[in-house]
Design a protein around this motif. Structure first.
Motif, PDB file in Angstrom:
ATOM      1  N   VAL A 174       0.840  -1.200   0.000  1.00 32.11           N
ATOM      2  CA  VAL A 174       0.000   0.000   0.000  1.00 32.11           C
ATOM      3  C   VAL A 174       0.870   1.244   0.000  1.00 32.11           C
ATOM      4  CG1 VAL A 174      -1.733   1.324   1.284  1.00 32.11           C
ATOM      5  CG2 VAL A 174      -1.912  -1.173   1.135  1.00 32.11           C
ATOM      6  N   LEU A 175       1.897   1.251   0.861  1.00 31.98           N
ATOM      7  CA  LEU A 175       2.785   2.403   0.933  1.00 31.98           C
ATOM      8  C   LEU A 175       3.624   2.544  -0.329  1.00 31.98           C
ATOM      9  CD1 LEU A 175       4.020   2.251   4.649  1.00 31.98           C
ATOM     10  CD2 LEU A 175       2.316   3.780   3.634  1.00 31.98           C
ATOM     11  N   ALA A 176       4.080   1.423  -0.897  1.00 31.01           N
ATOM     12  CA  ALA A 176       4.883   1.483  -2.121  1.00 31.01           C
ATOM     13  C   ALA A 176       4.084   2.101  -3.260  1.00 31.01           C
ATOM     14  CB  ALA A 176       5.366   0.086  -2.502  1.00 31.01           C
ATOM     15  N   GLU A 177       2.813   1.698  -3.381  1.00 39.25           N
ATOM     16  CA  GLU A 177       1.960   2.279  -4.422  1.00 39.25           C
ATOM     17  C   GLU A 177       1.772   3.766  -4.182  1.00 39.25           C
ATOM     18  OE1 GLU A 177      -2.679   1.930  -5.866  1.00 39.25           O
ATOM     19  OE2 GLU A 177      -1.667   0.088  -5.201  1.00 39.25           O
ATOM     20  N   GLU A 178       1.541   4.155  -2.935  1.00 44.22           N
ATOM     21  CA  GLU A 178       1.369   5.568  -2.609  1.00 44.22           C
ATOM     22  C   GLU A 178       2.631   6.365  -2.941  1.00 44.22           C
ATOM     23  OE1 GLU A 178       0.291   5.843   1.474  1.00 44.22           O
ATOM     24  OE2 GLU A 178      -1.758   5.094   1.167  1.00 44.22           O
ATOM     25  N   GLN A 179       3.785   5.788  -2.689  1.00 46.87           N
ATOM     26  CA  GLN A 179       5.039   6.478  -2.981  1.00 46.87           C
ATOM     27  C   GLN A 179       5.194   6.723  -4.473  1.00 46.87           C
ATOM     28  OE1 GLN A 179       7.644   3.681  -0.996  1.00 46.87           O
ATOM     29  NE2 GLN A 179       7.816   4.954   0.833  1.00 46.87           N
ATOM     30  N   TYR A 180       4.811   5.761  -5.286  1.00 50.16           N
ATOM     31  CA  TYR A 180       4.859   5.957  -6.731  1.00 50.16           C
ATOM     32  C   TYR A 180       3.916   7.072  -7.165  1.00 50.16           C
ATOM     33  CZ  TYR A 180       7.979   2.453  -8.718  1.00 50.16           C
ATOM     34  OH  TYR A 180       9.096   1.754  -9.114  1.00 50.16           O
ATOM     35  N   VAL A 181       2.708   7.082  -6.625  1.00 45.36           N
ATOM     36  CA  VAL A 181       1.729   8.103  -6.988  1.00 45.36           C
ATOM     37  C   VAL A 181       2.239   9.492  -6.595  1.00 45.36           C
ATOM     38  CG1 VAL A 181      -0.580   8.997  -6.490  1.00 45.36           C
ATOM     39  CG2 VAL A 181      -0.258   6.560  -6.965  1.00 45.36           C
ATOM     40  N   VAL A 182       2.845   9.601  -5.420  1.00 44.68           N
ATOM     41  CA  VAL A 182       3.414  10.873  -4.982  1.00 44.68           C
ATOM     42  C   VAL A 182       4.517  11.327  -5.944  1.00 44.68           C
ATOM     43  CG1 VAL A 182       4.813  11.986  -3.191  1.00 44.68           C
ATOM     44  CG2 VAL A 182       2.826  10.607  -2.552  1.00 44.68           C
ATOM     45  N   CYS A 183       5.359  10.396  -6.382  1.00 45.98           N
ATOM     46  CA  CYS A 183       6.439  10.739  -7.329  1.00 45.98           C
ATOM     47  C   CYS A 183       5.864  11.288  -8.634  1.00 45.98           C
ATOM     48  CB  CYS A 183       7.298   9.518  -7.621  1.00 45.98           C
ATOM     49  SG  CYS A 183       8.409   9.038  -6.284  1.00 45.98           S
ATOM     50  N   ILE A 184       4.810  10.636  -9.147  1.00 45.63           N
ATOM     51  CA  ILE A 184       4.193  11.093 -10.403  1.00 45.63           C
ATOM     52  C   ILE A 184       3.593  12.485 -10.224  1.00 45.63           C
ATOM     53  CG2 ILE A 184       2.378  10.625 -12.109  1.00 45.63           C
ATOM     54  CD1 ILE A 184       2.739   7.604 -11.366  1.00 45.63           C
ATOM     55  N   GLU A 185       2.901  12.703  -9.110  1.00 44.65           N
ATOM     56  CA  GLU A 185       2.281  14.007  -8.868  1.00 44.65           C
ATOM     57  C   GLU A 185       3.333  15.098  -8.674  1.00 44.65           C
ATOM     58  OE1 GLU A 185      -0.358  17.182  -7.926  1.00 44.65           O
ATOM     59  OE2 GLU A 185      -0.316  15.466  -9.287  1.00 44.65           O
TER      60      GLU A 185
END
Length: 358
Positions: free
Chosen positions: A133-144
């Motif tokens: 869950v956190l890994a996916e969130e980290q990717y989304v934050v990087c894209i944003e």
């Protein structure tokens, strides 16, 4: 090399960074790759794209305390207009140069940004959380953060395979930043079947082998093979190289294999993140399809599948059954998982059409 004025945009660095040991003792290198070799391999493939590009790193902050720079190439539109740019994200184990057969066509009317996802190819290799869950969130934050640092009010976001999964995830939390999303043979959409062993009659020896290799990152074999790694890629995936025959001279097709090797020869932090997210290679622990019912349905969704892909095609009706509206599904004939390379003309046409329909 000059540095762009914006402190978060750089042209004077080279990723992925090497450990001090590799830098000081290059003659003890088991894996025959360097950041410079990766850069040269990418440039050897990108030179076949006729549209000139500007390459730079965008600093998107830190991931688990490690600074993260996202390698980016911008291809400017041939016809200047007001359309939001198209942002292209590759799949697991690839890099932005794999879109070499598509960019010239796609940047006719809009700027195209192609990026290397963090943890892959020429981007930084931060260690993501082992919590899926956190890994996916980290990717989304990087894209944003990437979008925000480049001051792009809205984007058309396209992702292939794992990049498609991340595109869908991004759309759930940042719909106001999106004009359109395009998923290309997206990984991780459906739940893993509970009767998979019975359905496919999996032999005992396959189960035994998988019970061991499932603990390793998907492409670890290319790295542990050391000096044999580059030739191993050429032998195991000649099909990927042949997909580029219309772009690259036959005698030079090996540059595709070299590029893929160097993309995957470095610290596999992106692979490790993918490994934490997967439930078997073909499924995600948190399948995306049921989650998409929570998306903003005002944002158009286009999905392309390869007719012969290992990814299960989800028809329009199935999307609608789970509450996903404003979606168009295209099944590309005579295409496998790498739709963009198997049938580039059809792929380019569908993507261009989806952008014009906005």
């Amino acid at each position: 090399m000059e540095t762009i004025a914006d402190p978060d945009i750089h042209t004077d660095i080279l990723e992925p960074r090497e450990s001090w040991f590799r830098s000081w003792f290059p003659y003890m290198r088991w894996v025959p790759s360097t950041p410079l070799a990766l850069k040269e391999a990418e440039e050897s493939l990108v030179k076949y794209i006729k549209t000139p590009s500007k390459g730079f790193y965008v600093n998107v902050g830190s991931v688990n305390g490690h600074s993260c720079n996202v390698w980016t190439r911008k291809f400017e539109a041939k016809k200047k207009g007001m359309k939001p740019p198209l942002v292209m994200m590759h799949g697991m184990g690839a890099g932005l140069a794999m879109f070499a057969m598509n960019i010239d066509s796609l940047c006719e009317e809009t700027d195209v940004y192609a990026i290397d996802l963090p943890g892959f190819a020429r981007s930084s290799r931060p260690n993501f959380s082992s919590d899926p869950v956190l890994a996916e969130e980290q990717y989304v934050v990087c894209i944003e953060e990437w979008r925000r640092k480049l001051n792009l009010p809205k984007i058309n976001l396209l992702g292939h395979s794992f990049g498609g999964y991340l595109t869908a995830s991004y759309s759930l939390t940042h719909p106001k930043s999106l004009e359109n999303i395009i998923l290309v043979d997206p990984w991780g959409m459906l739940e893993r079947p509970s009767d998979i062993e019975k359905r496919y009659n999996i032999p005992f020896w396959v189960k035994a082998v998988f019970s061991v290799v499932k603990h390793f990152n998907p492409l670890f074999g290319f790295r542990v093979s050391g000096p044999a790694g580059p030739s191993l890629v050429q032998r195991l995936r000649p099909d990927l190289m042949r997909k580029f025959e219309d772009l690259i001279e036959e005698q030079n097709l090996s540059i595709v294999g070299q590029y893929l090797y160097h993309c995957n020869a470095h610290h596999p932090s992106g692979e490790a993140a993918f490994h934490s997210l997967m439930s078997g290679m073909a499924w995600a622990k948190s399948p995306m399809l049921p989650r998409l019912k929570e998306r903003d349905h005002r944002v158009p969704l286009t999905v392309l599948y390869g007719e012969n892909s290992w990814v299960t095609t989800i028809p329009d009706e199935q999307f609608k059954e789970v509450g996903v509206d404003n979606v168009k599904v295209h099944v590309v004939e005579n295409a496998g998982h790498h739709v963009y390379a198997d049938q580039p003309s059809t792929f380019n046409s569908v993507v261009t059409s989806s952008l014009r329909d906005i």
